[in-house]
Design an enzyme around this catalytic site. Sequence first.
Site, PDB file in Angstrom:
ATOM      1  N   ARG A   1      78.465  84.373  11.744  1.00  0.00           N
ATOM      2  CA  ARG A   1      78.282  85.860  11.323  1.00  0.00           C
ATOM      3  C   ARG A   1      77.254  86.691  11.871  1.00  0.00           C
ATOM      4  O   ARG A   1      76.200  86.122  12.965  1.00  0.00           O
ATOM      5  CB  ARG A   1      77.182  85.644   9.798  1.00  0.00           C
ATOM      6  CG  ARG A   1      76.310  85.015   9.476  1.00  0.00           C
ATOM      7  CD  ARG A   1      75.733  85.403   8.291  1.00  0.00           C
ATOM      8  NE  ARG A   1      74.104  84.861   9.027  1.00  0.00           N
ATOM      9  CZ  ARG A   1      73.230  83.766   8.326  1.00  0.00           C
ATOM     10  NH1 ARG A   1      74.400  82.658   7.552  1.00  0.00           N
ATOM     11  NH2 ARG A   1      72.692  83.262   8.786  1.00  0.00           N
TER      12      ARG A   1
ATOM     13  N   GLU B   1      69.447  64.544   6.731  1.00  0.00           N
ATOM     14  CA  GLU B   1      69.134  64.417   8.248  1.00  0.00           C
ATOM     15  C   GLU B   1      67.316  63.948   8.766  1.00  0.00           C
ATOM     16  O   GLU B   1      66.770  63.818   7.446  1.00  0.00           O
ATOM     17  CB  GLU B   1      69.069  65.760   8.973  1.00  0.00           C
ATOM     18  CG  GLU B   1      69.999  65.988   9.211  1.00  0.00           C
ATOM     19  CD  GLU B   1      70.085  67.588   9.961  1.00  0.00           C
ATOM     20  OE1 GLU B   1      71.281  68.085  10.142  1.00  0.00           O
ATOM     21  OE2 GLU B   1      69.063  68.341  10.306  1.00  0.00           O
TER      22      GLU B   1
ATOM     23  N   HIS C   1      61.857  77.982   3.195  1.00  0.00           N
ATOM     24  CA  HIS C   1      63.114  77.506   4.338  1.00  0.00           C
ATOM     25  C   HIS C   1      63.684  78.373   4.636  1.00  0.00           C
ATOM     26  O   HIS C   1      65.193  78.858   5.091  1.00  0.00           O
ATOM     27  CB  HIS C   1      64.505  76.527   3.536  1.00  0.00           C
ATOM     28  CG  HIS C   1      63.689  75.108   2.777  1.00  0.00           C
ATOM     29  ND1 HIS C   1      63.115  74.830   4.428  1.00  0.00           N
ATOM     30  CD2 HIS C   1      63.223  74.743   2.387  1.00  0.00           C
ATOM     31  CE1 HIS C   1      62.163  73.322   3.705  1.00  0.00           C
ATOM     32  NE2 HIS C   1      62.318  73.512   2.444  1.00  0.00           N
TER      33      HIS C   1
ATOM     34  N   LYS D   1      78.863  71.300   7.871  1.00  0.00           N
ATOM     35  CA  LYS D   1      77.775  71.293   8.572  1.00  0.00           C
ATOM     36  C   LYS D   1      77.880  69.571  10.241  1.00  0.00           C
ATOM     37  O   LYS D   1      76.802  69.691  10.510  1.00  0.00           O
ATOM     38  CB  LYS D   1      76.045  71.272   8.388  1.00  0.00           C
ATOM     39  CG  LYS D   1      75.993  72.780   7.349  1.00  0.00           C
ATOM     40  CD  LYS D   1      75.976  73.418   8.584  1.00  0.00           C
ATOM     41  CE  LYS D   1      75.849  74.735   7.435  1.00  0.00           C
ATOM     42  NZ  LYS D   1      76.724  76.535   7.992  1.00  0.00           N
TER      43      LYS D   1
END
Lengths: 494, 177
Positions: A292, A200, A235, A116
């Site tokens: 995907r 983040e 999440h 990421k």
Amino acid sequence: MFHKILIANRGEIAMRVIRTCREMGIATVAVYSDADKKAAHRFCADESVHIGSSEPARSYLNIERIIAAAQETGAMAIHPGYGFLSENADFAAACEAAGVIFIGPPSKVIRALGDKTVARRMMVDSGVPVTPGMHRAETDPVRLAEAAEQLGYPVLIKAAGGGGGKGMRIVASSDQLPEACRSAAREAAAAFGNADIYIEKYIARPRHVEIQVLADAHGNVIHLLERECSIQRRHQKIIEESPSTALTPILRDKMGQAAVAAARAAGYVNAGTVEFLLDENGGFYFLEVNTRLQVEHPVTEMITGIDIVRHQIEIAAGRKLNLSQSDIAGRGHAIECRIYAEDPENDFFPSPGKILFLQEPTGPGIRNDGGVYSGATVPLEYDPILSKLIVYAENRELAVKRMRDALSRYVILGIKTPILFLMDVMDSETFKQGDTHTDFIPRHFANWKPTPVNPHGACLAFAVHELTGKKRSEAFSTAKGQFPTPWETLGNWR
Amino acid sequence: MEYNLRISDADIRMEIDPHRENNSLTAVIGEQEYRVSYEAVSENRIYMVVDDGKEKIGMDAYVAQTADGKVIHINGGVCMVSDNDDSSRQQRKKNGAAGLPDRVTPPMPSLVISVLVKTGDTVEKGQGVVVVSAMKMETTLMAPYAGKVRSVNVAEGDKAAPGDILVDIERAETYKN
């Protein structure tokens, strides 16, 4: 075109892929573990191969065994579904090396986007907006703490190696950081085989809006509009819809173009999803590319009329996209509810066990992507998704009503599911108004309890069942599953 | 025929008078009398028309027998109805009540990820003591009451089953001076 495809997955998604293969006249090979000897996906394929014991690492994550199964059965291509090996660059590379076509992007694209932090740098370079945060994964607790301090709490820990909420933690203050990092890294290592994490800035009350893209190997890239996926627990998404109530035509166009730019920047090929966080002012930030087929792809299929799996297969076979951006238009409204074996009264904790009875709703505009049956046992080794219920109607208001009614006719007995919870969401004013943010469940449905049913009606049904049903002792022996039932165990959780 | 039933946390007493020959029964629950005609559509499905003296209501019910009672889906709602007179169930409940809720044990077969306390530690009620993982999800098992850790019976990587006591905690009251 391929004459045979192996599906390296299980449950509803394996069955979903098999359906399109059948329509295309492609033979299918299912794979299964010990725990899945009686799983539904095994029986709807043309043939099936046993690939190992129940632990994922020894079956659905066993790269060598799966490629060998493809070679033994003469399958020319492998569809990885979602989860398991679907975003594993080593698996894609191993397929490439073995001369089996991986139905997905090239391994080097998965590798780049799968990290990421690399993906974030790539997007910054191509002008796609990203959330403030670290551009590199880190294991040193001191540096992680420094980064968190700089960004300012609350921060979000994320796994560099994957998505789906695994390895993700919101951290409110510095004293929680060390344990949260350790536990996130452990979860990431278990889920993705990669313990790298990064931090983040946590964006408060965002919406989660993603754009589906299709890219062929000849440089054509288009997007198939957005999906609104803000309603999440642990999440993980639970309700998705398209179109999003938050997008204006101008914003939709901007986000679509950003997604196409992101796919081009990555050299993307096949179906993919560019995820964004959308803040309350219409600002959007790149989150990640899912390389995907997504769990929630059906809502896009419903409003665009496009079979994404068919395009995945055609693209993998080297064909040119037969669609251009101007062919893509959304029509009506689609909503998906994920039906998991989980207990909405206990923080959506998994509730494996035996499905004693199952009856899915049918009717106009109703689609069931299911992977279980009456009498099936939901194993505890895998993600507890049972099925997805998708509805389509001419506008959002009607789609909400259709979903509410379809849920009320969805009967699953023996394990806990979120169906009653989902019905209450459909009934809520906030959902009807489209006021959906990622804090939707904690904000509006914390400590949710089901509305009690008509108790007298239930008692009468009990009496009638006693009068007409089998003798109790017989019923017991068939009702007893491999595990203690959730009724026996979950009541004492916490 | 008398039933003493339990739904959620409520006890309900029901008197029924069956007329099997014409698939009907009369029932009295509290002050309310019902006339019910029914059809057993399949092993798991019942259709009833319930007349409470004011109106007749059609009810589509799905029923499955579990070890603890019947799970009933009726007109979109789901509940567990158990029979308080069922002695085998009573016994099991009693055993369960004595064993499970005040001990640190996983609700399903799990893998121990980490142990957060050691023997001799003082713990608060609700403090995390063991992290377990089942179905790829981590959950922290909490101390059911404040006290002192008497023994830790598992280590990282162990498998644990429901009923296994992972951490034995001595209640605070017992060593308070």
